[in-house]
Design a protein around this motif. Sequence first.
Motif, short mmCIF file in Angstrom:
data_model
loop_
_atom_site.label_atom_id
_atom_site.label_comp_id
_atom_site.label_asym_id
_atom_site.label_seq_id
_atom_site.Cartn_x
_atom_site.Cartn_y
_atom_site.Cartn_z
N PHE A 1 -4.73 -1.41 -3.07
CA PHE A 1 -4.54 -0.07 -3.62
C PHE A 1 -3.68 -0.06 -4.90
O PHE A 1 -3.91 0.78 -5.78
N PRO A 2 -2.69 -0.96 -5.04
CA PRO A 2 -1.92 -0.94 -6.30
C PRO A 2 -2.77 -1.07 -7.56
O PRO A 2 -2.43 -0.50 -8.59
N LEU A 3 -3.88 -1.81 -7.50
CA LEU A 3 -4.74 -1.91 -8.68
C LEU A 3 -5.27 -0.53 -9.08
O LEU A 3 -5.26 -0.16 -10.26
N ALA A 4 -5.72 0.25 -8.09
CA ALA A 4 -6.23 1.59 -8.38
C ALA A 4 -5.13 2.48 -8.97
O ALA A 4 -5.40 3.31 -9.85
N VAL A 5 -3.90 2.30 -8.51
CA VAL A 5 -2.78 3.08 -9.04
C VAL A 5 -2.50 2.68 -10.49
O VAL A 5 -2.35 3.54 -11.37
N HIS A 6 -2.43 1.38 -10.75
CA HIS A 6 -2.21 0.92 -12.13
C HIS A 6 -3.33 1.41 -13.06
O HIS A 6 -3.08 1.71 -14.24
N ALA A 7 -4.54 1.50 -12.53
CA ALA A 7 -5.69 1.91 -13.35
C ALA A 7 -5.75 3.42 -13.56
O ALA A 7 -6.55 3.89 -14.36
N GLY A 8 -4.92 4.18 -12.86
CA GLY A 8 -4.90 5.63 -13.01
C GLY A 8 -5.96 6.35 -12.22
O GLY A 8 -6.32 7.49 -12.55
N ILE B 1 0.84 -1.20 0.00
CA ILE B 1 0.00 0.00 0.00
C ILE B 1 0.87 1.25 0.00
O ILE B 1 0.71 2.15 -0.82
N GLY B 2 1.80 1.31 0.97
CA GLY B 2 2.68 2.46 1.04
C GLY B 2 3.53 2.62 -0.20
O GLY B 2 3.77 3.74 -0.68
N MET C 1 -13.04 3.09 1.30
CA MET C 1 -13.46 1.87 0.62
C MET C 1 -14.70 1.35 1.33
O MET C 1 -14.71 1.17 2.55
N VAL C 2 -15.76 1.10 0.57
CA VAL C 2 -16.96 0.49 1.10
C VAL C 2 -16.97 -0.95 0.61
O VAL C 2 -17.00 -1.21 -0.60
N GLU C 3 -16.94 -1.89 1.55
CA GLU C 3 -16.74 -3.30 1.19
C GLU C 3 -18.03 -4.10 1.38
O GLU C 3 -18.68 -4.01 2.43
N TYR C 4 -18.35 -4.91 0.36
CA TYR C 4 -19.53 -5.77 0.38
C TYR C 4 -19.11 -7.21 0.15
O TYR C 4 -18.04 -7.51 -0.37
N ARG C 5 -20.02 -8.10 0.53
CA ARG C 5 -19.93 -9.50 0.13
C ARG C 5 -20.99 -9.69 -0.94
O ARG C 5 -22.19 -9.56 -0.67
N LEU C 6 -20.55 -9.97 -2.15
CA LEU C 6 -21.45 -10.08 -3.30
C LEU C 6 -21.70 -11.54 -3.62
O LEU C 6 -20.77 -12.29 -3.95
N ASP C 7 -22.95 -11.95 -3.54
CA ASP C 7 -23.36 -13.30 -3.96
C ASP C 7 -23.69 -13.22 -5.45
O ASP C 7 -24.73 -12.70 -5.84
N GLU C 8 -22.77 -13.72 -6.28
CA GLU C 8 -22.94 -13.57 -7.72
C GLU C 8 -24.11 -14.40 -8.24
O GLU C 8 -24.66 -14.11 -9.31
#
Length: 413
Positions: free
Chosen positions: A306-313, A25-26, A281-288
């Motif tokens: 958080f790295p995913l959000a950084v890679h995504a811009g 994260i850092g 971050m609002v976290e849910y458990r999603l029953d697909e």
Amino acid sequence: MNSPPPAATSNAHPPCLVLGIESQIGVAVVRELGRAGVRVIGLASRPNSVGLSSRYLERGIVVGPKRDAQLIATLHRLGEELGDAVLLAVSEADLSWLIAHRDQLGRIRAIAPPEDAFRRVLDKRLTLETAAGLGLHVPRGFSAATLDEWHAAAAQVRYPAVVKWADPITAIPVLRAHGIAWEKLEYARDEAALRRIGERFQAAGIWPLIQEYCPGRGLGQFFYLHKGEVLRRFQHLRIAEWPPEGGFSSVCDAVPLSRHRELQEQSIALLKAIGWEGCAMVEYRLDEATGDAVLMEINGRFWGSFPLAVHAGAGFALLAYQVQGCGVVPALPAVREDLRCRMVSTEVKRLVRLLLQPGRIADPFFRRQPLQEVRRFFTDFLRPRVRYYLWRSDDAGPFFADLRNYALRLLRR
């Protein structure tokens, strides 16, 4: 000390201190800021912190694990040296400390959410009560202040049940003082198992929450709020977690913002009701299978994936720096919604658990699919849209530092 990359030499903006660079994260926060031309000074708790190896640090300083008067003095000295500077923190414990001391930091501007909103987010009971009042689906739960109340709840709950702490920051030191290990999540298959869990905490005199079991995957929705307006949103779906039955993402996919629109608006309404400012971050458990999403918690900080959000811009750390630190609301580029991000070292641990230690998976309803998991693990290396929590070709230092730390841990064992 690391030599700064060319992009980090600009003096157009105040420098930014990042407190807590021990994890991916850092590292991701440092990279996002550094690549945008911000001068970044990393404050590490340990000399082997992976963030110290990032080329996007202008300087790394080991401040130690304590948050005390000595750290305040260090921040004062940095303010005198650097002039006005911005300070971002990664962990909830550090944010809590900054909220309590942000008026004592001299020329350092600490970026943290409003105190009342942060306390409401830390206390899962208050979060769920607020969410239920807004019509969000929350898990049926019980709380106890005595062992008798715990036993009474054990006779009412539907099994399997999940046990988690409403406010870990408050609970952990109390448990530690009584020699009781803190567990993020525990599962009880039946009443007898739940009674045994509760009896462990009698000496400490505090008890966690009991919640009904909610099947599905973790769906994270991320927002940056400023004065009641949403400046940025992003969301992901957990593909794999550690531990396997539920924890944090070891693999996650970006989810197009065209999906779960109604749920996004409910999440935003919840954050506004709490009075939130900044990243969350609002976290849910999603029953697909059913499409049902149950609220788990709010993380009022930069999150594990958080790295995913950084890679995504998505630019959440940069937004915190620019909006709350510099008073500037920037134009925002579109985010990528086709990326996957993974933490390979955590995936290896997960495969070991799935293949060799299935009896240690606490969730009685977890469905093992070993062959599919192994196939995905290897094919992800070949997919061009896969990114990594620590590995970046332009900043490989943190990845190799993590390998070094892992090897040293194995040697000590």
